[in-house]
Scaffold this active site. Sequence first.
Site, PDB file in Angstrom:
ATOM      1  N   ARG A  82       0.844  -1.191   0.000  1.00 30.68           N
ATOM      2  CA  ARG A  82       0.000   0.000   0.000  1.00 30.68           C
ATOM      3  C   ARG A  82       0.886   1.250   0.000  1.00 30.68           C
ATOM      4  O   ARG A  82       1.971   1.246   0.593  1.00 30.68           O
ATOM      5  CB  ARG A  82      -0.893   0.009   1.245  1.00 30.68           C
ATOM      6  CG  ARG A  82      -1.877   1.168   1.245  1.00 30.68           C
ATOM      7  CD  ARG A  82      -2.615   1.311   2.586  1.00 30.68           C
ATOM      8  NE  ARG A  82      -3.523   2.446   2.502  1.00 30.68           N
ATOM      9  CZ  ARG A  82      -3.970   3.127   3.559  1.00 30.68           C
ATOM     10  NH1 ARG A  82      -3.586   2.788   4.780  1.00 30.68           N
ATOM     11  NH2 ARG A  82      -4.776   4.150   3.404  1.00 30.68           N
ATOM     12  N   HIS A  83       0.409   2.306  -0.633  1.00 25.05           N
ATOM     13  CA  HIS A  83       1.155   3.582  -0.623  1.00 25.05           C
ATOM     14  C   HIS A  83       1.409   4.053   0.811  1.00 25.05           C
ATOM     15  O   HIS A  83       0.740   3.618   1.751  1.00 25.05           O
ATOM     16  CB  HIS A  83       0.380   4.648  -1.408  1.00 25.05           C
ATOM     17  CG  HIS A  83      -0.990   4.894  -0.841  1.00 25.05           C
ATOM     18  ND1 HIS A  83      -1.197   5.585   0.333  1.00 25.05           N
ATOM     19  CD2 HIS A  83      -2.211   4.487  -1.248  1.00 25.05           C
ATOM     20  CE1 HIS A  83      -2.478   5.611   0.606  1.00 25.05           C
ATOM     21  NE2 HIS A  83      -3.125   4.933  -0.337  1.00 25.05           N
ATOM     22  N   GLY A  84       2.311   5.005   0.979  1.00 24.08           N
ATOM     23  CA  GLY A  84       2.644   5.521   2.305  1.00 24.08           C
ATOM     24  C   GLY A  84       1.689   6.619   2.762  1.00 24.08           C
ATOM     25  O   GLY A  84       0.662   6.880   2.114  1.00 24.08           O
ATOM     26  N   GLY A 350      -0.197  -0.472  -4.600  1.00 23.84           N
ATOM     27  CA  GLY A 350      -1.630  -0.204  -4.719  1.00 23.84           C
ATOM     28  C   GLY A 350      -2.183   0.455  -3.473  1.00 23.84           C
ATOM     29  O   GLY A 350      -1.528   1.293  -2.845  1.00 23.84           O
ATOM     30  N   ALA A 393       1.629   2.008   4.066  1.00 27.47           N
ATOM     31  CA  ALA A 393       2.793   1.182   3.699  1.00 27.47           C
ATOM     32  C   ALA A 393       2.628  -0.297   4.078  1.00 27.47           C
ATOM     33  O   ALA A 393       3.607  -1.036   4.167  1.00 27.47           O
ATOM     34  CB  ALA A 393       4.100   1.725   4.291  1.00 27.47           C
TER      35      ALA A 393
END
Length: 462
Positions: A82-84, A350, A393
């Site tokens: 996952r994005h930060g 994602g 993240a």
Amino acid sequence: MTKVFSRNRLLAAALGLVLTRMAYCSVSAPGIPTVAQYFGTKARYEELNPRLLRDILSVNRSVLNPPPAARCTPIHLTAVIRHGSRFPTVKNIRRIQKLHELVVREAAGSGDWLREIKSGWDMWYTEDMDGQLVEKGRLDLRTLAKRLSLLFPSLLSQEELQQSRIRFLTSSKHRCVSSMEAFQQGLQEQWGGPDVQFQHEVNDELMRFFERCRGYVDGVEKNRTALQEVEKFKGGEEMEGVRRRMGERLGLPHHRLTPDLVEAAFFLCSYEFSIRSLHSPWCFLFDEEDAKVLEYKSDLKQYWKRGHGHAINSRSSCPLFHHIFNTLEEAGRAHRSGEPLSESASIQLGHAETLLPLLSLLGLYKDPAPPTARNYHTQHGRSFRSGRIVPYAANLLFVLYDCRQGPRLQLLLNEAPLRFPGLEEDAPPYEAVRDAYRHLLQGCDSHSECEVKPGRRTNTEL
Ligand SMILES: *[C@@H]1O[C@H](CO)[C@@H](O)[C@H](O)[C@H]1NC(C)=O
Ligand SMILES: *[C@@H]1O[C@H](CO)[C@@H](O)[C@H](O)[C@H]1NC(C)=O
């Protein structure tokens, strides 16, 4: 056991800045709001792995644990990440603005924190920030990349990259592309030496499958009754209590506070913390009990919108499921026939909305009773807590090992072992995993799952 590879004091420095604000706080650790455990999908990764607060690059090698007698070596890694940490989206920025104006204009309470909000807090969020990755989010991904390359030195190596054996896939969203770039920068820094040329592919079919699945979009996303438990809980007695207490603390008639504004205040507390490492005065609007209620509200939404609540939520991730298992099969096949592997690692960036359906499809985090608007009090021990599963993240790792008696596969979530449902080992034989998911490997066809008439496939999976 935990091996300390290097020191990084960035976070400690950031926390030092906020120590001065602590005089009037009750805190669980220096600068950390007590309620930070309950931020759900807006939780920091560090709340899950507190050892990172001491050393952001510490790696626990004993999480990779196939049976010693099996003599395994990792040959492939697929990471779905996952994005930060990110800015609020426009919708929440507008709510925060409304809340701030209301509090400045009308709140008559007497707390020190309220004085601080009124005199010292600037509404610094602007609409152009809309969900973009923040500096802390870049740090999340840079340091994750370094830890993963310490954990998998043979797979995430400069040599593998130069042989084009590391694949980078990302959702088209700005925060994901930025996260990918930060991850690659982390690898570069870890490897040292001259700059290497990184590339990435944008692939929304895999990383944003949910918006392409018509049965999902019509049956859940655009369907208000699909989330009725959330709506009921929002208007229920637990939320009402939070609203009343928040009104009392602010010195505001509580009808001035809508459930959306209550939630905006909680989000604001979480954003100030995850973006600026601040223990914000806004956090004093909530005690731990309030935070648990708000966490439950957001878990309810994730459960019914992305998790086990409706079968189509998880079935919409079939394309990603097949992609991952095809990659693993190909790695296993190439290894057996003595060919060089075409991919030593596949890094896929994602969203929480990517990970939750996939984890559900794999049969994970399914509690005996589904969370509903009415059973808050029996759900305290639930395993489905989004802050524990998909903080910023978050990362789901599939590690394929070559072993003496055939390949094995291990799953890790957020750098801790996670067992496949029904299987007894952390790293079971690959064949056992194949057997466990035979129904999905032989079915789970995105066309037939997604292109059905709305409603038919949205029956609940209780
Ligand atoms: C390291 O991982 C092992 C295996 O999951 C676990 O038992 C142990 O508690 C972890 N150590 C630390 C310090 O987190
Ligand atoms: C909306 O959701 C409800 C509850 O899950 C379901 O019964 C209904 O069929 C759905 N409507 C559509 C158009 O899919």
